[in-house]
Design a protein around this motif. Structure first.
Motif, PDB file in Angstrom:
ATOM      1  N   MET A 163     -85.831 -54.016  22.324  1.00  0.00           N
ATOM      2  CA  MET A 163     -84.973 -52.671  22.720  1.00  0.00           C
ATOM      3  C   MET A 163     -85.663 -51.641  22.569  1.00  0.00           C
ATOM      4  O   MET A 163     -86.585 -51.530  21.638  1.00  0.00           O
ATOM      5  CB  MET A 163     -83.628 -52.881  21.703  1.00  0.00           C
ATOM      6  N   PHE A 164     -85.424 -50.459  23.131  1.00  0.00           N
ATOM      7  CA  PHE A 164     -85.918 -49.238  22.786  1.00  0.00           C
ATOM      8  C   PHE A 164     -84.731 -48.253  22.472  1.00  0.00           C
ATOM      9  O   PHE A 164     -83.749 -48.261  22.948  1.00  0.00           O
ATOM     10  CB  PHE A 164     -86.603 -48.829  24.198  1.00  0.00           C
ATOM     11  N   LEU A 165     -85.185 -47.446  21.686  1.00  0.00           N
ATOM     12  CA  LEU A 165     -84.459 -46.449  21.090  1.00  0.00           C
ATOM     13  C   LEU A 165     -84.380 -44.973  21.870  1.00  0.00           C
ATOM     14  O   LEU A 165     -85.571 -44.524  22.053  1.00  0.00           O
ATOM     15  CB  LEU A 165     -84.596 -45.901  19.689  1.00  0.00           C
ATOM     16  N   VAL A 166     -83.590 -44.600  22.393  1.00  0.00           N
ATOM     17  CA  VAL A 166     -83.370 -43.499  23.593  1.00  0.00           C
ATOM     18  C   VAL A 166     -82.453 -42.378  22.810  1.00  0.00           C
ATOM     19  O   VAL A 166     -81.292 -42.710  22.760  1.00  0.00           O
ATOM     20  CB  VAL A 166     -83.098 -43.876  25.058  1.00  0.00           C
ATOM     21  N   ARG A 167     -83.086 -41.268  22.590  1.00  0.00           N
ATOM     22  CA  ARG A 167     -82.369 -40.069  22.271  1.00  0.00           C
ATOM     23  C   ARG A 167     -81.995 -39.151  23.159  1.00  0.00           C
ATOM     24  O   ARG A 167     -82.724 -38.606  23.903  1.00  0.00           O
ATOM     25  CB  ARG A 167     -82.812 -39.448  20.992  1.00  0.00           C
ATOM     26  N   LEU A 168     -80.656 -38.717  23.448  1.00  0.00           N
ATOM     27  CA  LEU A 168     -80.142 -37.847  24.532  1.00  0.00           C
ATOM     28  C   LEU A 168     -79.740 -36.573  23.760  1.00  0.00           C
ATOM     29  O   LEU A 168     -78.755 -36.782  22.801  1.00  0.00           O
ATOM     30  CB  LEU A 168     -78.936 -38.410  25.316  1.00  0.00           C
ATOM     31  N   SER A 169     -80.271 -35.566  24.126  1.00  0.00           N
ATOM     32  CA  SER A 169     -79.908 -34.187  23.404  1.00  0.00           C
ATOM     33  C   SER A 169     -78.871 -33.258  24.517  1.00  0.00           C
ATOM     34  O   SER A 169     -78.882 -33.533  25.854  1.00  0.00           O
ATOM     35  CB  SER A 169     -80.951 -33.310  23.220  1.00  0.00           C
ATOM     36  N   MET A 170     -77.848 -32.728  24.182  1.00  0.00           N
ATOM     37  CA  MET A 170     -76.752 -32.301  25.084  1.00  0.00           C
ATOM     38  C   MET A 170     -76.381 -30.732  24.205  1.00  0.00           C
ATOM     39  O   MET A 170     -76.314 -30.801  22.739  1.00  0.00           O
ATOM     40  CB  MET A 170     -75.721 -33.033  25.505  1.00  0.00           C
ATOM     41  N   ASP A 171     -75.938 -29.843  25.051  1.00  0.00           N
ATOM     42  CA  ASP A 171     -75.238 -28.570  24.364  1.00  0.00           C
ATOM     43  C   ASP A 171     -73.996 -28.809  23.753  1.00  0.00           C
ATOM     44  O   ASP A 171     -73.013 -29.888  24.310  1.00  0.00           O
ATOM     45  CB  ASP A 171     -75.267 -27.402  25.565  1.00  0.00           C
ATOM     46  N   ALA A 172     -73.689 -28.350  22.729  1.00  0.00           N
ATOM     47  CA  ALA A 172     -72.241 -28.446  22.300  1.00  0.00           C
ATOM     48  C   ALA A 172     -71.181 -27.917  23.112  1.00  0.00           C
ATOM     49  O   ALA A 172     -71.316 -26.921  23.818  1.00  0.00           O
ATOM     50  CB  ALA A 172     -72.141 -27.698  20.989  1.00  0.00           C
ATOM     51  N   LYS A 173     -70.020 -28.468  23.328  1.00  0.00           N
ATOM     52  CA  LYS A 173     -69.032 -28.190  23.927  1.00  0.00           C
ATOM     53  C   LYS A 173     -67.627 -28.236  23.150  1.00  0.00           C
ATOM     54  O   LYS A 173     -67.491 -28.914  22.107  1.00  0.00           O
ATOM     55  CB  LYS A 173     -68.591 -29.158  25.123  1.00  0.00           C
TER      56      LYS A 173
ATOM     57  N   GLU B 127     -85.267 -53.672  27.389  1.00  0.00           N
ATOM     58  CA  GLU B 127     -86.795 -53.563  27.940  1.00  0.00           C
ATOM     59  C   GLU B 127     -86.757 -53.629  29.533  1.00  0.00           C
ATOM     60  O   GLU B 127     -87.315 -52.820  30.270  1.00  0.00           O
ATOM     61  CB  GLU B 127     -87.859 -54.493  27.575  1.00  0.00           C
ATOM     62  N   GLU B 128     -85.687 -54.108  29.986  1.00  0.00           N
ATOM     63  CA  GLU B 128     -85.712 -54.596  31.582  1.00  0.00           C
ATOM     64  C   GLU B 128     -85.400 -53.316  32.259  1.00  0.00           C
ATOM     65  O   GLU B 128     -85.445 -53.315  33.388  1.00  0.00           O
ATOM     66  CB  GLU B 128     -84.892 -55.866  32.030  1.00  0.00           C
ATOM     67  N   VAL B 129     -84.587 -52.575  31.791  1.00  0.00           N
ATOM     68  CA  VAL B 129     -84.076 -51.281  32.171  1.00  0.00           C
ATOM     69  C   VAL B 129     -84.503 -49.836  31.699  1.00  0.00           C
ATOM     70  O   VAL B 129     -83.985 -48.909  32.356  1.00  0.00           O
ATOM     71  CB  VAL B 129     -82.483 -51.266  32.175  1.00  0.00           C
ATOM     72  N   ILE B 130     -85.455 -49.862  30.739  1.00  0.00           N
ATOM     73  CA  ILE B 130     -86.136 -48.906  30.233  1.00  0.00           C
ATOM     74  C   ILE B 130     -86.753 -47.921  31.209  1.00  0.00           C
ATOM     75  O   ILE B 130     -87.046 -46.741  31.147  1.00  0.00           O
ATOM     76  CB  ILE B 130     -87.095 -49.117  28.739  1.00  0.00           C
ATOM     77  N   GLN B 131     -87.286 -48.437  32.257  1.00  0.00           N
ATOM     78  CA  GLN B 131     -87.873 -47.643  33.098  1.00  0.00           C
ATOM     79  C   GLN B 131     -87.051 -46.707  34.068  1.00  0.00           C
ATOM     80  O   GLN B 131     -87.657 -46.025  34.969  1.00  0.00           O
ATOM     81  CB  GLN B 131     -88.761 -48.844  34.174  1.00  0.00           C
TER      82      GLN B 131
END
Length: 210
Positions: A182-192, A128-132
């Motif tokens: 805790m927070f759940l963060v999803r990162l999306s990226m192109d396939a390489k 939580e302390e770094v989610i910002q």
């Protein structure tokens, strides 16, 4: 004996002092673990659904493992009125599974195939302390350090959500910081080409702008 005891005490003092110094500088293992977040690389998948009137499969136009493009015909269907129609791929990717075969009867909403899209994602649990530091659609550098030639890929924050029933247990219980939300963060990226699902993806939160 006294000399040995004195050396042991001296060594202990040095180790404690070193640990305190690392903690102050933020280089201790706990601090590093809080700022370096790791997740498993996953491939986005989508289920191809039949969306036309009832009919039957008359032709299968692709096989498992094929690379397909959005709009490409996967199946040919004959509807109840005798007309033929195509079931097309909803996006670019690789055909992972066929659920139907020639002769199978179809109803609207039935799944017919599984498509692995040309996009990857990884899920990270962030305190939580770094989610910002993270915002939707923000670009984030994702590291793959375990490759023979470590790679960096630009990811995008696709979603941020609270992670219920998940807390970070700290090694210290000072200042009431034993358990943090805790927070759940999803990162999306192109396939390489060099990346494969199952690899370890890492984000260094210290690289993000405050």
């Amino acid at each position: 004996m006294k000399l040995k005891a004195g050396l042991s005490i001296g060594l202990a003092v040095i180790l404690i002092a070193g640990g305190i110094l690392l903690t102050v500088k933020g280089n201790d293992a706990v601090t590093q673990a809080e700022h370096r977040k790791q997740g498993i690389l996953e491939a986005e998948q989508t289920t191809v659904l039949y969306d036309k009137s009832p009919g039957a499969i008359v032709a299968v136009n692709a096989v498992v493992g094929d690379s397909v493009k959005q709009g490409q015909s996967l199946f040919t269907v004959q509807t109840a009125d005798g007309a033929e129609a195509d079931i097309v791929s909803p996006g670019d990717g690789q055909l992972n599974r066929l659920v139907v075969k020639p002769g199978d009867k179809l109803q609207p909403g039935m799944p017919v195939a599984l498509l692995q899209k040309n996009t990857y994602y990884t899920d990270l649990y962030v305190q939580e302390e770094v989610i910002q530091k993270l915002k939707l659609n923000q670009n984030v550098t994702v590291h793959f350090r375990n490759l023979d030639e470590p790679a960096e890929v630009e990811g995008v924050v696709a979603s941020i959500a609270t992670a219920p029933q998940f807390a970070s247990l700290r090694m210290t219980r000072e200042k009431g910081q034993a358990d943090l939300s805790m927070f759940l963060v999803r990162l999306s990226m192109d396939a390489k080409a060099e990346l494969l699902p199952g690899m370890t993806a890492e984000v260094d939160l210290d690289e993000l702008a405050n």
